[in-house]
Motif scaffolding. Sequence first.
Motif, PDB file in Angstrom:
ATOM      1  N   LYS A  94       0.796  -1.223   0.000  1.00 25.76           N
ATOM      2  CA  LYS A  94       0.000   0.000   0.000  1.00 25.76           C
ATOM      3  C   LYS A  94       0.829   1.273   0.000  1.00 25.76           C
ATOM      4  O   LYS A  94       0.304   2.339  -0.296  1.00 25.76           O
ATOM      5  N   LYS A 101       5.038   6.985   1.364  1.00 25.98           N
ATOM      6  CA  LYS A 101       3.735   7.594   1.077  1.00 25.98           C
ATOM      7  C   LYS A 101       2.776   6.549   0.507  1.00 25.98           C
ATOM      8  O   LYS A 101       3.201   5.541  -0.054  1.00 25.98           O
ATOM      9  N   MET A 102       1.474   6.839   0.642  1.00 26.47           N
ATOM     10  CA  MET A 102       0.468   5.926   0.102  1.00 26.47           C
ATOM     11  C   MET A 102       0.595   5.829  -1.415  1.00 26.47           C
ATOM     12  O   MET A 102       0.781   6.848  -2.097  1.00 26.47           O
ATOM     13  N   ASN A 103       0.493   4.633  -1.918  1.00 27.70           N
ATOM     14  CA  ASN A 103       0.550   4.395  -3.359  1.00 27.70           C
ATOM     15  C   ASN A 103      -0.879   4.224  -3.877  1.00 27.70           C
ATOM     16  O   ASN A 103      -1.480   3.158  -3.754  1.00 27.70           O
ATOM     17  N   ARG A 104      -1.431   5.279  -4.454  1.00 29.90           N
ATOM     18  CA  ARG A 104      -2.807   5.239  -4.954  1.00 29.90           C
ATOM     19  C   ARG A 104      -2.951   4.322  -6.161  1.00 29.90           C
ATOM     20  O   ARG A 104      -4.054   3.945  -6.532  1.00 29.90           O
ATOM     21  N   SER A 105      -1.843   3.962  -6.776  1.00 29.17           N
ATOM     22  CA  SER A 105      -1.879   3.109  -7.966  1.00 29.17           C
ATOM     23  C   SER A 105      -1.649   1.641  -7.645  1.00 29.17           C
ATOM     24  O   SER A 105      -1.635   0.814  -8.557  1.00 29.17           O
ATOM     25  N   GLU A 107      -3.385  -0.876  -6.284  1.00 29.99           N
ATOM     26  CA  GLU A 107      -4.381  -1.861  -6.721  1.00 29.99           C
ATOM     27  C   GLU A 107      -4.486  -1.895  -8.240  1.00 29.99           C
ATOM     28  O   GLU A 107      -4.676  -2.955  -8.832  1.00 29.99           O
ATOM     29  N   HIS A 108      -4.362  -0.724  -8.866  1.00 28.66           N
ATOM     30  CA  HIS A 108      -4.360  -0.664 -10.331  1.00 28.66           C
ATOM     31  C   HIS A 108      -3.207  -1.499 -10.892  1.00 28.66           C
ATOM     32  O   HIS A 108      -3.382  -2.283 -11.832  1.00 28.66           O
TER      33      HIS A 108
END
Length: 204
Positions: A94, A101-105, A107-108
């Motif tokens: 994550k 930092k959070m990885n917004r990608s 799950e993509h």
Amino acid sequence: MANRKNMDHAIHPILRERYSPYAFDNKIIPQNDLCSLFEAARWTASSFNEQPWHFIVASRDDQQDFQRILSCLMPANAQWACEGSTIALGITRKIFSANGKMNRSAEHDLGQATANIVNEAMSRGIYAHQMAGILPDHAQELYAIPQEYMVVCAMVLGYLGDPMRLPPALRERERYPQERHSLHDFVFSDKWGATAPFVIDRSL
């Protein structure tokens, strides 16, 4: 076999023939083929080349491992998944390893890696059925997965089996035609809901 009669535009045969079966033959996938499937995942594009995907994999030739991973599926999925050759849990990290930092990608990127596995599998006559119907907390604990990782999905891999061996409800679902939204419904330009001008209207 899936019904592809509603195909509107030409695409690669591997993509055209892909579908998610419930009926699997329990024939074992050769080790070399399995390695190639996950090699396809290895070369997936990812944000900042983070490669956040991970997979826990069990094959039915080791029944202890196989039953263990089956316990991570919702019971409705376990009843047919048990006939597959191999089951994989899809897991993603994550946070970015470089800065925390959070990885917004994340799950993509896991989704892209899984799609590469599915397409490589299809090229070898191996089918995949992906699912979100899992018990992620149970999997996290069972496999001692660190908290910065998230168990997202599971995937059954194997060869096509006889649908007549399925329970009646699943047998009927196996025959459903493969319906998809029209390009008009999701390819936009100019503003939300305005179909992109290059989209050809096949109804004319």
